[in-house]
Design an enzyme around this catalytic site. Structure first.
Site, PDB file in Angstrom:
ATOM      1  N   GLY A 353      40.090  19.805  14.337  1.00 24.52           N
ATOM      2  CA  GLY A 353      40.393  19.175  15.712  1.00 24.52           C
ATOM      3  C   GLY A 353      39.376  20.085  14.879  1.00 24.52           C
ATOM      4  O   GLY A 353      39.635  19.481  15.744  1.00 24.52           O
ATOM      5  N   THR A 354      38.019  21.462  14.283  1.00 24.42           N
ATOM      6  CA  THR A 354      37.541  22.786  13.764  1.00 24.42           C
ATOM      7  C   THR A 354      35.920  22.589  13.467  1.00 24.42           C
ATOM      8  O   THR A 354      35.449  21.314  13.198  1.00 24.42           O
ATOM      9  CB  THR A 354      38.137  23.006  12.273  1.00 24.42           C
ATOM     10  OG1 THR A 354      39.694  23.136  12.712  1.00 24.42           O
ATOM     11  CG2 THR A 354      37.776  24.236  11.571  1.00 24.42           C
ATOM     12  N   VAL A 355      35.203  23.647  13.367  1.00 22.59           N
ATOM     13  CA  VAL A 355      33.850  23.638  13.026  1.00 22.59           C
ATOM     14  C   VAL A 355      33.570  24.435  11.649  1.00 22.59           C
ATOM     15  O   VAL A 355      34.360  25.595  11.769  1.00 22.59           O
ATOM     16  CB  VAL A 355      32.744  23.945  13.943  1.00 22.59           C
ATOM     17  CG1 VAL A 355      32.913  23.093  15.147  1.00 22.59           C
ATOM     18  CG2 VAL A 355      33.017  25.571  14.337  1.00 22.59           C
ATOM     19  N   MET A 435      36.396  20.839   7.065  1.00 25.86           N
ATOM     20  CA  MET A 435      37.282  20.943   8.406  1.00 25.86           C
ATOM     21  C   MET A 435      38.185  19.862   8.472  1.00 25.86           C
ATOM     22  O   MET A 435      37.925  18.694   7.929  1.00 25.86           O
ATOM     23  CB  MET A 435      36.641  21.430   9.460  1.00 25.86           C
ATOM     24  CG  MET A 435      35.218  20.583   9.853  1.00 25.86           C
ATOM     25  SD  MET A 435      34.302  21.047  11.378  1.00 25.86           S
ATOM     26  CE  MET A 435      32.952  20.341  10.965  1.00 25.86           C
TER      27      MET A 435
END
Length: 535
Positions: A353, A354-355, A435
């Site tokens: 869903g 991350t960065v 990610m």
């Protein structure tokens, strides 16, 4: 003139990016610009990482936010440091409490899967130990972006629209603040449309002025507590006040003359290390691309089933990290890899869903940093008037009391977000990360093998078509995955499924430093709005 920001009828190609005084690589161009501004103002790689991370909560809210968790691997002054800023379950979060509320499994969204957010504390702790510039200066660019607004980028728009549809499935007042905050006009903002976030700006300013303590002990903590009490959640200000990120020693495996490093459990980087360890013990790869791809998939599967079985809080694991990375155990696991695809089962190493962003500066410091809300925007819970969208990491807990990752008060769950780092002969080679939820260890294996086995530069390694093990012998591949390879894998017993959406195959960044010249070489993800900026 109107253009479709999602329509690209012709293939494009990026070149690797080079620099010598500094570099920032991340999934959103405006975030990368913030980090580069900090470097050019005299900040180091840690300062740039913090500023970029804060900016990404504004310009990429579809993947992370002020209520995220975070992990970091930092190379400073010739030494590697790890930071685990994943928060524990609330003290009121017991298996019995969740089941009493009518759940046989941990819910994915809503108030119950929210654990203590760790990202703001991570920023403050990194700044205090390693930063050069004042902490408030690092958050100022993100505050300006939130107040002045920015044009939404295409992939962020796509993920925002998916979250809007997803959260509409839920009834209840607890979800309404998400729509008030992120869809005030009854829809997600379109690609290219300007978006401002004044609530986020006020919260960031409070975090900046108090070195994040306002989030955990002050007014923000009180507002989080009050919202959870009002709507039947379990998180309390006492849980927030008790939280501190943890400095940890990264764990590693030897691979093709390099050391590949990950954060130890509760992070799932152990999976990538197991897979690489198996491949190392199988020996150098030959020239057969089918055999090479088959081996990489099989090793990843075997690492993953172990990870899903055993990874949780380190002191709650049955087999230890050392046992799972032991030479004899990895040789035994590697010996299971044959000509045909396995239906993998976990092993037992106990005898009887991350960065994501990467930064580097001209002094040799480098940072591998990742933060995430999990599952896109996360729980769907936003604390009214604050812009704080909260992660849903607790969704990974098991309600089976006999499972290693069983829910318990104050326990940190199995975590998908993992920063990676490579060294050689005690010197930094550079940070890398991919990610994308449970894709992440698989992405690490694919990027590392592409660089160290296939000798591809960082950009070329990120450009490669990816595969993703799902379960059993099922492997998803990207739409443009070569058909002849897919057919050859199928003949070996893999069940190959072509997926429609490349975003689900992860979004990575890489920065490598040449040990002789010190020149930096970076790559950024073609599956997202990524940018790598050099100085």
């Amino acid at each position: 003139m109107q253009h479709d920001a999602h329509y690209y009828p012709n293939p494009s190609r990026r070149m690797a990016t080079f620099g010598s005084r500094g570099m920032v690589a991340t999934s959103q161009p405006l975030g990368a610009q913030v980090g580069m501004q900090i470097l050019q103002r005299g900040g180091n790689a840690v300062d740039a990482a913090i500023a970029t991370a804060a900016a990404l909560t504004i310009v990429e809210p579809s993947s992370n936010g002020l209520g995220s968790d975070a992990f970091a691997i930092v190379w400073v002054n010739g030494k590697l440091h790890g930071l685990n800023a994943s928060g524990p379950a609330p003290q009121a979060a017991t298996i019995e409490a969740i089941k009493t509320l009518g759940h046989e499994r941990m819910p994915q969204h809503g108030l119950l899967p929210v654990t203590v957010p760790g990202a703001p504390a991570a920023w403050a702790m990194l700044s205090e130990r390693f930063g050069k510039l004042p902490f408030a200066d690092l958050l100022a660019p993100a505050i300006a972006l939130a107040e002045e607004g920015f044009p939404v980028s295409p992939v962020v728009n796509q993920m925002w629209e998916e979250a809007f549809v997803n959260y509409r499935r839920y009834d209840g007042a607890a979800f309404q603040p998400w729509f008030d905050t992120f869809a005030p006009h009854g829809r997600a903002p379109r690609a290219g449309e300007r978006w401002a976030a004044p609530d986020h700006a006020r919260t960031l300013r409070a975090i900046a002025e108090t070195h994040a303590r306002a989030f955990y002990e002050g007014e923000l903590a009180e507002r989080i507590d009050a919202f959870f009490r009002e709507h039947g959640g379990l998180l309390r200000r006492e849980d927030l006040a008790a939280f501190q990120p943890e400095w940890v020693d990264p764990i590693s495996t030897r691979y093709r003359g390099h050391d590949v490093w990950e954060i130890p459990p509760n992070g799932s980087g152990l999976i990538a290390l197991q897979a690489l360890g198996m491949l190392e013990r199988l020996g150098e790869e030959g020239r057969d691309p089918i055999e090479t791809l088959h081996r990489r998939i099989e090793a990843t599967k075997l690492g993953y089933v172990d990870g899903l079985r055993y990874v949780t809080e380190r002191d709650a694991m049955g087999p230890s990290v050392e046992e799972l990375l032991a030479d004899d155990y990895l040789r035994t696991r590697a010996g299971l890899i044959g000509e045909r695809a396995l239906d993998p089962r976990h092993g037992n190493p106990i005898a009887g869903g991350t960065v994501y962003l990467a930064t580097a500066d001209g002094e040799g410091n480098m940072v591998s940093f990742i933060q995430s809300n999990y599952m896109g925007f996360g729980s769907g819970i936003v604390v009214p008037g604050t812009g704080i969208s909260l992660q849903n990491r607790g969704a990974s807990f098991s309600l089976d009391p006999d499972h290693a990752n069983a829910l318990a008060p104050g326990k940190r769950t199995y975590h998908t977000i993992i920063p990676g780092f490579i060294t050689r002969d005690g010197e930094a080679v550079g940070p890398f990360g991919v990610m994308g939820g449970f894709m992440q260890p698989q992405g690490h294996v694919q990027v590392v093998t592409a660089m160290l086995d296939d000798h591809l530069n960082p950009q070329a390694a990120l450009d490669l078509p990816r595969w993703k093990w799902m379960r059993g012998r099922t492997v998803e591949v990207e739409p443009h995955f070569p058909d002849h390879l897919a057919q050859a894998l199928a003949r070996r017993g893999h069940y190959i499924v072509k997926a429609a959406d490349p975003i689900s195959f992860g979004r990575g960044q890489v920065i490598l430093r040449d040990r002789e010249s010190g020149v930096l070489c970076g790559g950024t993800e073609p599956r997202t709005d990524g940018a790598v900026l050099a100085w």
